[in-house]
Design a protein around this motif. Structure first.
Motif, PDB file in Angstrom:
ATOM      1  N   ILE A   6       8.104  -2.719   9.778  1.00 41.36           N
ATOM      2  CA  ILE A   6       8.416  -2.010   8.543  1.00 41.36           C
ATOM      3  C   ILE A   6       9.821  -1.422   8.649  1.00 41.36           C
ATOM      4  N   VAL A   7      10.668  -1.745   7.680  1.00 35.64           N
ATOM      5  CA  VAL A   7      12.033  -1.216   7.653  1.00 35.64           C
ATOM      6  C   VAL A   7      12.044   0.034   6.789  1.00 35.64           C
ATOM      7  N   VAL A   8      12.491   1.135   7.382  1.00 32.67           N
ATOM      8  CA  VAL A   8      12.584   2.423   6.692  1.00 32.67           C
ATOM      9  C   VAL A   8      14.002   2.963   6.860  1.00 32.67           C
ATOM     10  N   GLU A   9      14.286   4.067   6.184  1.00 25.99           N
ATOM     11  CA  GLU A   9      15.640   4.613   6.237  1.00 25.99           C
ATOM     12  C   GLU A   9      15.899   5.483   7.459  1.00 25.99           C
ATOM     13  N   GLY A  10      14.923   6.304   7.850  1.00 28.64           N
ATOM     14  CA  GLY A  10      15.200   7.236   8.936  1.00 28.64           C
ATOM     15  C   GLY A  10      13.980   7.593   9.772  1.00 28.64           C
ATOM     16  N   ARG A  11      14.233   8.471  10.743  1.00 25.94           N
ATOM     17  CA  ARG A  11      13.210   8.871  11.699  1.00 25.94           C
ATOM     18  C   ARG A  11      12.022   9.566  11.041  1.00 25.94           C
ATOM     19  N   ASP A  12      12.279  10.418  10.047  1.00 22.47           N
ATOM     20  CA  ASP A  12      11.184  11.105   9.362  1.00 22.47           C
ATOM     21  C   ASP A  12      10.283  10.106   8.631  1.00 22.47           C
ATOM     22  N   ASP A  13      10.874   9.014   8.142  1.00 21.36           N
ATOM     23  CA  ASP A  13      10.088   7.963   7.503  1.00 21.36           C
ATOM     24  C   ASP A  13       9.186   7.280   8.527  1.00 21.36           C
ATOM     25  N   THR A  14       9.719   7.033   9.713  1.00 20.16           N
ATOM     26  CA  THR A  14       8.917   6.429  10.783  1.00 20.16           C
ATOM     27  C   THR A  14       7.728   7.316  11.117  1.00 20.16           C
ATOM     28  N   VAL A  15       7.954   8.622  11.198  1.00 22.32           N
ATOM     29  CA  VAL A  15       6.866   9.569  11.484  1.00 22.32           C
ATOM     30  C   VAL A  15       5.793   9.478  10.394  1.00 22.32           C
ATOM     31  N   ALA A  20       0.201   7.182   8.789  1.00 22.80           N
ATOM     32  CA  ALA A  20      -0.616   6.391   7.865  1.00 22.80           C
ATOM     33  C   ALA A  20      -1.204   5.135   8.509  1.00 22.80           C
ATOM     34  N   VAL A  21      -0.407   4.435   9.315  1.00 25.55           N
ATOM     35  CA  VAL A  21      -0.825   3.157   9.897  1.00 25.55           C
ATOM     36  C   VAL A  21      -0.216   2.992  11.282  1.00 25.55           C
ATOM     37  N   GLU A  22      -0.759   2.048  12.016  1.00 26.28           N
ATOM     38  CA  GLU A  22      -0.165   1.686  13.298  1.00 26.28           C
ATOM     39  C   GLU A  22       0.810   0.549  13.027  1.00 26.28           C
ATOM     40  N   ALA A  23       2.097   0.808  13.236  1.00 30.40           N
ATOM     41  CA  ALA A  23       3.121  -0.184  12.917  1.00 30.40           C
ATOM     42  C   ALA A  23       4.406   0.123  13.671  1.00 30.40           C
ATOM     43  N   ASP A  24       5.199  -0.910  13.859  1.00 28.34           N
ATOM     44  CA  ASP A  24       6.536  -0.752  14.411  1.00 28.34           C
ATOM     45  C   ASP A  24       7.515  -0.639  13.247  1.00 28.34           C
ATOM     46  N   THR A  25       8.603   0.100  13.456  1.00 28.97           N
ATOM     47  CA  THR A  25       9.594   0.277  12.395  1.00 28.97           C
ATOM     48  C   THR A  25      10.997  -0.014  12.908  1.00 28.97           C
ATOM     49  N   ILE A  26      11.854  -0.325  11.974  1.00 27.47           N
ATOM     50  CA  ILE A  26      13.296  -0.367  12.210  1.00 27.47           C
ATOM     51  C   ILE A  26      13.888   0.631  11.233  1.00 27.47           C
ATOM     52  N   GLU A  27      14.720   1.528  11.735  1.00 24.34           N
ATOM     53  CA  GLU A  27      15.364   2.533  10.894  1.00 24.34           C
ATOM     54  C   GLU A  27      16.786   2.093  10.584  1.00 24.34           C
ATOM     55  N   THR A  28      17.134   2.127   9.306  1.00 28.98           N
ATOM     56  CA  THR A  28      18.479   1.703   8.898  1.00 28.98           C
ATOM     57  C   THR A  28      19.520   2.783   9.148  1.00 28.98           C
ATOM     58  N   GLY A  29      19.080   4.010   9.334  1.00 28.14           N
ATOM     59  CA  GLY A  29      20.034   5.104   9.514  1.00 28.14           C
ATOM     60  C   GLY A  29      20.638   5.553   8.195  1.00 28.14           C
ATOM     61  N   GLY A  30      19.902   5.347   7.122  1.00 30.79           N
ATOM     62  CA  GLY A  30      20.395   5.724   5.804  1.00 30.79           C
ATOM     63  C   GLY A  30      21.091   4.556   5.130  1.00 30.79           C
ATOM     64  N   SER A  31      21.896   4.873   4.139  1.00 29.38           N
ATOM     65  CA  SER A  31      22.494   3.815   3.318  1.00 29.38           C
ATOM     66  C   SER A  31      23.682   3.125   3.989  1.00 29.38           C
ATOM     67  N   VAL A  92      10.233   8.563   1.481  1.00 28.73           N
ATOM     68  CA  VAL A  92       9.017   8.060   2.123  1.00 28.73           C
ATOM     69  C   VAL A  92       8.395   9.159   2.978  1.00 28.73           C
ATOM     70  N   GLU A  93       9.233   9.980   3.603  1.00 27.23           N
ATOM     71  CA  GLU A  93       8.727  11.041   4.486  1.00 27.23           C
ATOM     72  C   GLU A  93       7.854  12.059   3.753  1.00 27.23           C
ATOM     73  N   ASN A  94       7.965  12.115   2.432  1.00 29.88           N
ATOM     74  CA  ASN A  94       7.168  13.048   1.638  1.00 29.88           C
ATOM     75  C   ASN A  94       5.852  12.457   1.147  1.00 29.88           C
TER      76      ASN A  94
END
Length: 181
Positions: A6-15, A20-31, A92-94
């Motif tokens: 799952i590609v998300v924007e940041g660390r809080d999104d990964t948290v 919610a689910v068991e998954a690996d993420t890649i964080e883009t570091g924002g825009s 997403v973090e919210n």
């Protein structure tokens, strides 16, 4: 465990994803997404598949477009803005674990260059463009179809990119009309 990364924007999104689910993420570091991150996303897409889950705002949409252009065939999940907003902050973090799981249950694969099954006249007839309530109707339709909110031209494009069928479109339209929108 979700197979795709799952590609998300940041660390809080990964948290939030991991609540919610068991998954690996890649964080883009924002825009400010760079070539190194795009290469990681391309490798993940090749090996496991990718689900893009960015914030339902302008910056999140920009990141989503960059990824879709550079890494074809990604899946996309959308959290409605109302489900990702807390105290005026959109992200997403919210989102609650339930909202994240719901978005991930309704992923759509991107098919660039494929004609839409819904034409422009269908959008006019449905009151999704050239209508006093067009923006509100598109927002509700986008949430029901799991493709997010956007302007009329982009909405038409997403219907094609995600190959939304006439049946799906009609069912969502019937629902918003029952709700009086």
């Amino acid at each position: 465990m979700i197979k795709e990364v799952i590609v998300v924007e940041g660390r809080d999104d990964t948290v939030a994803i991991r609540r919610a689910v068991e998954a690996d993420t890649i964080e883009t570091g924002g825009s400010a997404i760079n070539q190194r991150i795009l290469k990681r996303i391309a490798l993940a897409q090749e090996r496991r598949g990718v689900i893009v889950l960015t914030d339902p705002d302008h910056a999140g949409e920009r990141i989503r477009k960059i990824i879709a252009n550079k890494v074809p065939g990604c899946k996309h999940a959308f959290i409605p803005e109302a489900d990702a907003t807390r105290k005026g902050d959109i992200g997403v973090e919210n989102a609650s674990p339930e909202a994240i799981r719901h978005a991930l249950e309704r992923v759509h694969t991107s098919y660039e260059g494929v004609p839409s099954l819904i034409d422009w006249e269908d959008l006019i007839a449905a009151g999704l463009i050239v209508h006093p309530q067009a923006a509100a109707r598109r927002m509700e339709m986008g949430n029901l179809l799991g493709i997010g909110y956007c302007n009329g031209k982009q909405f038409h494009k997403r219907l094609g990119v995600f190959q939304i069928s006439r049946e799906e479109f009609s069912a969502a339209l019937s629902q918003i009309e029952r709700e009086g929108l």
